[in-house]
Design an enzyme around this catalytic site. Structure first.
Site, short mmCIF file in Angstrom:
data_model
loop_
_atom_site.label_atom_id
_atom_site.label_comp_id
_atom_site.label_asym_id
_atom_site.label_seq_id
_atom_site.Cartn_x
_atom_site.Cartn_y
_atom_site.Cartn_z
N GLY A 239 -11.48 4.69 2.74
CA GLY A 239 -11.25 3.28 2.96
C GLY A 239 -11.24 2.39 1.74
O GLY A 239 -10.92 1.20 1.84
N GLY A 277 -7.56 8.20 1.11
CA GLY A 277 -6.11 8.41 1.26
C GLY A 277 -5.34 7.41 0.43
O GLY A 277 -4.68 7.75 -0.54
N ARG A 314 4.94 -1.71 6.76
CA ARG A 314 3.68 -2.40 6.52
C ARG A 314 3.83 -3.93 6.50
O ARG A 314 3.00 -4.63 7.11
CB ARG A 314 3.04 -1.92 5.21
CG ARG A 314 2.59 -0.46 5.24
CD ARG A 314 1.77 -0.10 4.01
NE ARG A 314 0.48 -0.76 4.03
CZ ARG A 314 0.18 -1.81 3.31
NH1 ARG A 314 1.07 -2.34 2.47
NH2 ARG A 314 -1.02 -2.36 3.40
N TYR A 318 1.58 -5.53 9.29
CA TYR A 318 0.31 -6.07 8.81
C TYR A 318 0.46 -7.35 8.00
O TYR A 318 -0.53 -7.82 7.44
CB TYR A 318 -0.39 -5.05 7.90
CG TYR A 318 -0.66 -3.69 8.49
CD1 TYR A 318 -1.38 -3.54 9.67
CD2 TYR A 318 -0.22 -2.54 7.85
CE1 TYR A 318 -1.65 -2.29 10.19
CE2 TYR A 318 -0.49 -1.28 8.35
CZ TYR A 318 -1.21 -1.16 9.53
OH TYR A 318 -1.48 0.08 10.04
N CYS A 346 18.21 -5.32 12.93
CA CYS A 346 18.42 -6.47 13.82
C CYS A 346 17.12 -6.94 14.45
O CYS A 346 16.92 -6.88 15.68
CB CYS A 346 19.46 -6.13 14.89
SG CYS A 346 21.10 -5.88 14.20
N GLU A 347 16.20 -7.36 13.63
CA GLU A 347 14.91 -7.92 14.04
C GLU A 347 14.54 -8.99 13.02
O GLU A 347 14.63 -8.77 11.81
CB GLU A 347 13.81 -6.85 14.02
CG GLU A 347 13.99 -5.71 14.97
CD GLU A 347 13.42 -6.00 16.35
OE1 GLU A 347 12.84 -7.09 16.54
OE2 GLU A 347 13.57 -5.13 17.22
#
Length: 422
Positions: A239, A277, A314, A318, A346-347
């Protein structure tokens, strides 16, 4: 630190010009640095030098076989969260005794797969999972080594979608019930308790939440030992965050993190495992994209790229920040420009940045998304029938494609028609 630097005005991946890779594989693509991957792993490994330990790379952050192989060759274990990740680790040559199986929803088939193939431990997340694992292990005539993941109810002070250590999160058992659950595990002949597991979230940029959690783990260790359990291993999760914006204050270093671990649990004589990670893979990769158009709107300019939210989700998921830089540095004195940086999907959510000030670029220019090695390619999709983009690994002055871009024909051929539609 990473190994993506400008030389003579051109961005390089180690010793390879990024533009050279783009010419060879097309855009968009991901490229990873071997030197950065190994350097970041070694920082963690050295930080835990005070104790017997294993740094288990959290494969969910970037799970290409070549990345796994680089880290395994450096001495890393692997933290997996699915049968697929387990098989990827094995395919990269990682022995079972260096693989830890985490995750809240392990199935009986995944448990069987790992027991038969070899496993260091299961990080058990609930009593129902414990019951199933006991049954699977007994059916195979085996004993499953386990830690129990405890939820310490600590606020990780990170994004709500990547916090895992508060009481309302789905992960682990409440630490207040740990003694009861360990007593239950001790009565199951298919399980062998070996330690404690905790993981409070991702992208933590301060050490205080870790300290609070690890102090609770130290107290629990003493209680469980007094109850007669053998606690010889502490899995402290991962983390630790990275600086996504170069202007940000840098998060704590692995050396600071290691000193915290030694201070809080080092006196217990336990083997230490950690599962980083993002800090290993995040700054080890960039995504490279090409400008398709510069479009003038009523009150803003849009930089339209060939990379999209399906390639790097991402920012859409987020509101995450990535520094976006031109692959070729602008001439001295060039005026910056302000853009909304978007992709072709298309968003409206296919937006990487709004009002981003950066050096002016034009059609066919290349831009790089820094710190895109973690949770980039692994979270990509084929939305809008866009092929998955290539992944490339660089080692010094050489590079290789480690996941090719599929053709449209290959992508479409994975679909099948039922007989009544043929």
């Amino acid at each position: 630190m990473d190994h993506f630097l400008y030389r003579d005005g051109a961005l390089h991946a180690e010793d390879v010009p990024v533009a050279e890779i783009a010419a060879a594989v097309g855009t968009p693509f991901y490229v990873y640095s071997t030197a950065t991957l190994t350097r970041h792993f070694r920082l963690f490994d050295e930080a835990l030098g005070f104790a017997d330990h294993l740094v288990c790379y959290a494969m969910k952050s970037a799970s290409n076989l070549a990345i796994i192989k680089v880290l395994a060759n450096a001495g890393a274990g692997m933290d997996v969260v699915s049968g697929g990740e387990y098989l990827r680790a094995k395919a990269a040559g990682v022995p079972g005794d260096r693989i830890v199986f985490s995750g809240v929803g392990k199935t009986a088939d995944e448990m069987r797969l790992a027991l038969e193939g070899g496993i260091r431990q299961f990080n058990v997340e609930s009593e129902p999972e414990m019951v199933v694992l006991d049954q699977v292990a007994q059916s195979l005539g085996m004993t499953a080594p386990i830690t129990v993941r405890v939820n310490p109810d600590v606020d990780a002070k990170t994004h709500a979608k990547i916090a895992t250590g508060k009481s309302e999160n789905k992960f682990g058992i409440p630490i207040s019930r740990a003694r009861e659950v360990y007593a239950m595990a001790a009565k199951m002949p298919g399980l062998k308790v070996i330690g404690i597991d905790v993981h409070i979230g991702s992208q933590l940029t301060e050490l205080a939440p870790f300290e609070a959690a690890y102090q609770k783990v130290a107290e629990l260790t003493a209680q469980l030992r007094a109850d007669g359990h053998e606690i010889k291993r502490l899995d402290l999760g991962g983390g630790l965050g990275i600086p996504y914006a170069r202007s940000n204050e840098a998060p704590p270093l692995p050396t600071d993190y290691g000193a915290l671990i030694e201070r809080t649990v080092g006196h217990l004589g336990c083997e230490i495992e950690i599962e980083p990670g993002r800090l290993i893979s995040g700054n080890a990769g960039i995504m490279v994209s090409k400008v398709i158009y510069v479009k003038s709107g009523e009150d803003r300019d849009f930089l339209i790229l060939d990379g999209a939210m399906n390639d790097l989700i991402r920012p859409a998921m987020y509101d995450a920040w990535h520094d976006i830089v031109p692959v070729i540095e602008p001439a001295p004195g060039a005026e910056p420009a302000k853009y909304d940086i978007v992709g072709p999907v298309c968003e409206s959510g296919d937006t990487f940045a709004k009002g981003r000030v950066m050096p002016a670029v034009g059609p066919d220019d290349l831009v790089a998304f820094r710190s895109a090695g973690a949770y980039g390619a692994v979270m990509s999709s084929e939305y809008n029938s866009r092929p998955l983009i290539p992944e490339v690994l660089v080692d010094g002055d050489q590079f290789a494609v480690i996941r090719p871009r599929p053709t449209y024909e290959e992508m479409i051929a994975r679909d099948t028609l039922p007989k009544w539609l043929e």
